[in-house]
Motif scaffolding. Structure first.
Motif, mmCIF file in Angstrom:
data_model
loop_
_atom_site.group_PDB
_atom_site.id
_atom_site.type_symbol
_atom_site.label_atom_id
_atom_site.label_comp_id
_atom_site.label_asym_id
_atom_site.label_seq_id
_atom_site.Cartn_x
_atom_site.Cartn_y
_atom_site.Cartn_z
ATOM 1 N N GLY A 116 0.782 -1.224 0.000
ATOM 2 C CA GLY A 116 0.000 0.000 0.000
ATOM 3 C C GLY A 116 0.813 1.272 0.000
ATOM 4 O O GLY A 116 0.470 2.228 -0.703
ATOM 5 N N TYR A 117 1.900 1.303 0.775
ATOM 6 C CA TYR A 117 2.713 2.525 0.863
ATOM 7 C C TYR A 117 3.808 2.544 -0.196
ATOM 8 O O TYR A 117 4.024 3.557 -0.865
ATOM 9 C CB TYR A 117 3.324 2.630 2.264
ATOM 10 C CG TYR A 117 4.099 3.911 2.496
ATOM 11 C CD1 TYR A 117 3.435 5.089 2.826
ATOM 12 C CD2 TYR A 117 5.483 3.952 2.382
ATOM 13 C CE1 TYR A 117 4.136 6.273 3.041
ATOM 14 C CE2 TYR A 117 6.188 5.120 2.591
ATOM 15 C CZ TYR A 117 5.511 6.276 2.920
ATOM 16 O OH TYR A 117 6.218 7.438 3.123
ATOM 17 N N ASP A 118 4.499 1.422 -0.353
ATOM 18 C CA ASP A 118 5.609 1.368 -1.308
ATOM 19 C C ASP A 118 5.171 0.947 -2.706
ATOM 20 O O ASP A 118 5.999 0.927 -3.623
ATOM 21 C CB ASP A 118 6.694 0.409 -0.799
ATOM 22 C CG ASP A 118 7.347 0.917 0.479
ATOM 23 O OD1 ASP A 118 8.242 1.765 0.376
ATOM 24 O OD2 ASP A 118 6.937 0.493 1.567
ATOM 25 N N ALA A 119 3.889 0.605 -2.866
ATOM 26 C CA ALA A 119 3.351 0.132 -4.161
ATOM 27 C C ALA A 119 4.183 -1.023 -4.712
ATOM 28 O O ALA A 119 4.351 -1.163 -5.920
ATOM 29 C CB ALA A 119 3.295 1.282 -5.176
ATOM 30 N N ALA A 120 4.692 -1.843 -3.807
ATOM 31 C CA ALA A 120 5.661 -2.873 -4.187
ATOM 32 C C ALA A 120 5.060 -4.268 -4.113
ATOM 33 O O ALA A 120 4.125 -4.534 -3.351
ATOM 34 C CB ALA A 120 6.893 -2.789 -3.286
ATOM 35 N N VAL A 276 -13.714 16.395 0.213
ATOM 36 C CA VAL A 276 -13.093 15.502 -0.767
ATOM 37 C C VAL A 276 -12.499 14.294 -0.045
ATOM 38 O O VAL A 276 -11.828 14.444 0.979
ATOM 39 C CB VAL A 276 -11.991 16.233 -1.569
ATOM 40 C CG1 VAL A 276 -11.239 15.259 -2.466
ATOM 41 C CG2 VAL A 276 -12.592 17.371 -2.401
ATOM 42 N N LEU A 277 -12.770 13.115 -0.569
ATOM 43 C CA LEU A 277 -12.123 11.887 -0.119
ATOM 44 C C LEU A 277 -11.277 11.343 -1.261
ATOM 45 O O LEU A 277 -11.733 11.283 -2.412
ATOM 46 C CB LEU A 277 -13.152 10.839 0.298
ATOM 47 C CG LEU A 277 -13.930 11.104 1.590
ATOM 48 C CD1 LEU A 277 -14.997 10.041 1.791
ATOM 49 C CD2 LEU A 277 -12.984 11.137 2.794
ATOM 50 N N THR A 278 -10.047 10.949 -0.938
ATOM 51 C CA THR A 278 -9.130 10.371 -1.927
ATOM 52 C C THR A 278 -8.883 8.919 -1.578
ATOM 53 O O THR A 278 -8.483 8.590 -0.461
ATOM 54 C CB THR A 278 -7.791 11.138 -1.941
ATOM 55 O OG1 THR A 278 -8.033 12.500 -2.296
ATOM 56 C CG2 THR A 278 -6.834 10.513 -2.949
ATOM 57 N N GLY A 279 -9.138 8.049 -2.546
ATOM 58 C CA GLY A 279 -8.910 6.618 -2.360
ATOM 59 C C GLY A 279 -7.607 6.187 -3.008
ATOM 60 O O GLY A 279 -7.167 6.756 -4.003
ATOM 61 N N TRP A 280 -7.010 5.131 -2.439
ATOM 62 C CA TRP A 280 -5.671 4.693 -2.848
ATOM 63 C C TRP A 280 -5.615 3.177 -2.878
ATOM 64 O O TRP A 280 -5.874 2.521 -1.883
ATOM 65 C CB TRP A 280 -4.663 5.241 -1.836
ATOM 66 C CG TRP A 280 -3.223 4.922 -2.048
ATOM 67 C CD1 TRP A 280 -2.513 3.879 -1.511
ATOM 68 C CD2 TRP A 280 -2.272 5.670 -2.809
ATOM 69 N NE1 TRP A 280 -1.193 3.941 -1.883
ATOM 70 C CE2 TRP A 280 -1.013 5.035 -2.689
ATOM 71 C CE3 TRP A 280 -2.363 6.826 -3.586
ATOM 72 C CZ2 TRP A 280 0.131 5.501 -3.310
ATOM 73 C CZ3 TRP A 280 -1.222 7.302 -4.217
ATOM 74 C CH2 TRP A 280 0.005 6.642 -4.077
ATOM 75 N N LEU A 281 -5.327 2.638 -4.041
ATOM 76 C CA LEU A 281 -5.141 1.201 -4.235
ATOM 77 C C LEU A 281 -3.800 1.014 -4.924
ATOM 78 O O LEU A 281 -3.581 1.585 -5.999
ATOM 79 C CB LEU A 281 -6.276 0.650 -5.103
ATOM 80 C CG LEU A 281 -6.259 -0.843 -5.446
ATOM 81 C CD1 LEU A 281 -6.445 -1.680 -4.190
ATOM 82 C CD2 LEU A 281 -7.350 -1.162 -6.465
ATOM 83 N N ALA A 282 -2.887 0.247 -4.312
ATOM 84 C CA ALA A 282 -1.514 0.225 -4.807
ATOM 85 C C ALA A 282 -0.949 -1.185 -4.865
ATOM 86 O O ALA A 282 -1.488 -2.126 -4.275
ATOM 87 C CB ALA A 282 -0.624 1.104 -3.917
ATOM 88 N N GLY A 283 0.173 -1.302 -5.595
ATOM 89 C CA GLY A 283 0.893 -2.566 -5.672
ATOM 90 C C GLY A 283 0.166 -3.619 -6.500
ATOM 91 O O GLY A 283 -0.596 -3.290 -7.413
#
Length: 402
Positions: A116-120, A276-283
């Motif tokens: 989630g943080y490092d998108a790894a 405003v809400l910002t969503g984050w999906l990573a890796g």
């Protein structure tokens, strides 16, 4: 400067202020830690930092609670981490040292952070690089740039133009040739630009798509050893901050919300009051939705908020004023969001950063050898280092570089 897009900034992507009520960020948003090069530029440009604030919440197993940030058995994890000598992927490290079921919660927490943080990809991410990142001293507050990263790009553009730089937008470079003792950069639409040197700052996945002289092509092949993760970023502007008083819970100062929903991470603009809400999906999870179009990603984001707050998607949609979903993995001139280190990345960076006498230089956040790969700071620091390498490289200093 030859820029493939119709704008400068790359993965810094300010959205129109009229869309979200402020210059929202479709790409890079935060300033992390000390960031000396970034902060020096901000001082030059007389741009201030807006510190982050507010409270973190989590939504797990159907419960919305203040976030408990402590990781179970984290002391044992860091003890084992400090004793690692030979690098290996973090997933392998966890399997080797923490396979027992009593470490299940800790393993899940570490994997969530890596993805989630490092998108790894935990199966590729370097344990030693993560140790350097997680155990580094944090010498500055995290925050956002007042008026957004776009203000910093505007300042850099004006300074470059003041010094005589020329910009060509919509100029995707397809080939670099050695020509008449110099270098020629060729664009897809047929234009060619000659110079004494060229600095390539494209993301690692794009290097293989640019035809290069053989020596430079061999060096560029090392980029395959640099991890490059994807991010889907979803922004929702609502008519009101409907989450601020949710079923008796005071979320007026909500900063970050961590959940088990499909889009697991959300944040607000607190202390600013924008609804405003910002969503984050990573890796790897972001890779798995690569086939979805923007409308489908927006629906996925609304469904995630509905799950987190135990509301119907239609109820949330009624308050929706504007929405945007940016899938960096499908963006043609990025193919992902930012880099991360694998066990072979440091060797690859050495190959790419070492001058080879062919007047072709590689630069960008993926080439930064410090503990903050994947940040704007890394990109700026790498660019500064590359410029110094060129200026100090020979008595015949290149006067023209693309």
């Amino acid at each position: 400067m030859l820029e493939a897009r119709d704008r400068c900034g790359g993965r810094i992507y300010p959205l129109p202020a009229q869309e979200f009520g402020y210059p929202a960020e479709g790409g890079a948003e935060f300033v992390h830690g000390a960031a000396p090069v970034t902060r020096a530029l901000m001082r030059e440009a007389q741009i201030s930092l807006l510190p982050r604030g507010g409270t973190r919440w989590s939504a797990r197993s159907g419960k919305l609670l203040p976030d408990e940030t402590s990781v179970p058995l984290v002391g044992r994890f860091y003890q084992a981490l400090s004793e690692v000598k030979a690098d290996l992927p973090i997933a392998e490290f966890l399997e080797t040292h923490f396979a027992d079921r009593r470490y299940d919660a800790m393993r899940r927490s570490i994997i969530r952070t890596v993805e989630g943080y490092d998108a790894a990809d935990p199966r590729r991410a370097s344990t030693l690089a993560l140790r350097d990142e997680w155990m580094a001293r944090d010498d500055g507050p995290h925050g956002r740039i007042a008026k957004g990263y776009g203000a910093l790009i505007d300042y850099l553009l004006s300074e470059c133009r003041r010094h005589g730089a020329m910009f060509h937008l919509g100029a995707a470079v397809t080939a670099i040739d050695e020509a008449g003792g110099g270098i020629a950069a060729r664009c897809g639409y047929g234009a060619a630009f000659e110079a004494d040197a060229v600095i390539l700052t494209v993301p690692p996945p794009l290097l293989s798509e640019i035809a290069l002289p053989s020596a430079a092509r061999d060096r560029a092949a090392a980029a395959a050893e640099i991890g490059f993760g994807n991010v889907v970023k979803i922004l929702f502007r609502f008519a009101t901050k409907w989450w601020a008083d949710h079923r008796g819970r005071n979320l007026a100062d909500l900063s970050f919300l961590i959940s088990d929903a499909t889009v697991p991470t959300w944040w607000t603009q607190y202390p600013d009051g924008y609804p405003v809400l910002t969503g984050w999906l990573a890796g790897p999870k972001a890779d798995r939705v690569s086939s979805l179009n923007e409308t489908e990603l927006i629906d996925m984001g609304l469904a995630s908020l509905a799950e987190i707050f135990d509301l119907s998607p239609d109820r949330i949609r009624r308050d929706l004023v504007a929405s945007r979903a940016v899938n960096w993995g499908t963006e043609p001139f990025a193919r992902g969001a930012y880099s991360y280190a694998t066990p072979r990345t440091r060797d690859a960076q050495s190959v790419l950063r070492k001058p080879n006498g062919d007047a072709i230089f590689f630069s960008g956040e993926a080439l930064y050898a410090g503990p903050v790969m994947g940040t704007v700071e890394a990109a700026l620091a790498s660019g500064q280092e590359t410029a110094q390498t060129i200026l100090m490289g020979s008595s015949a200093t290149p006067s023209r570089a693309w």
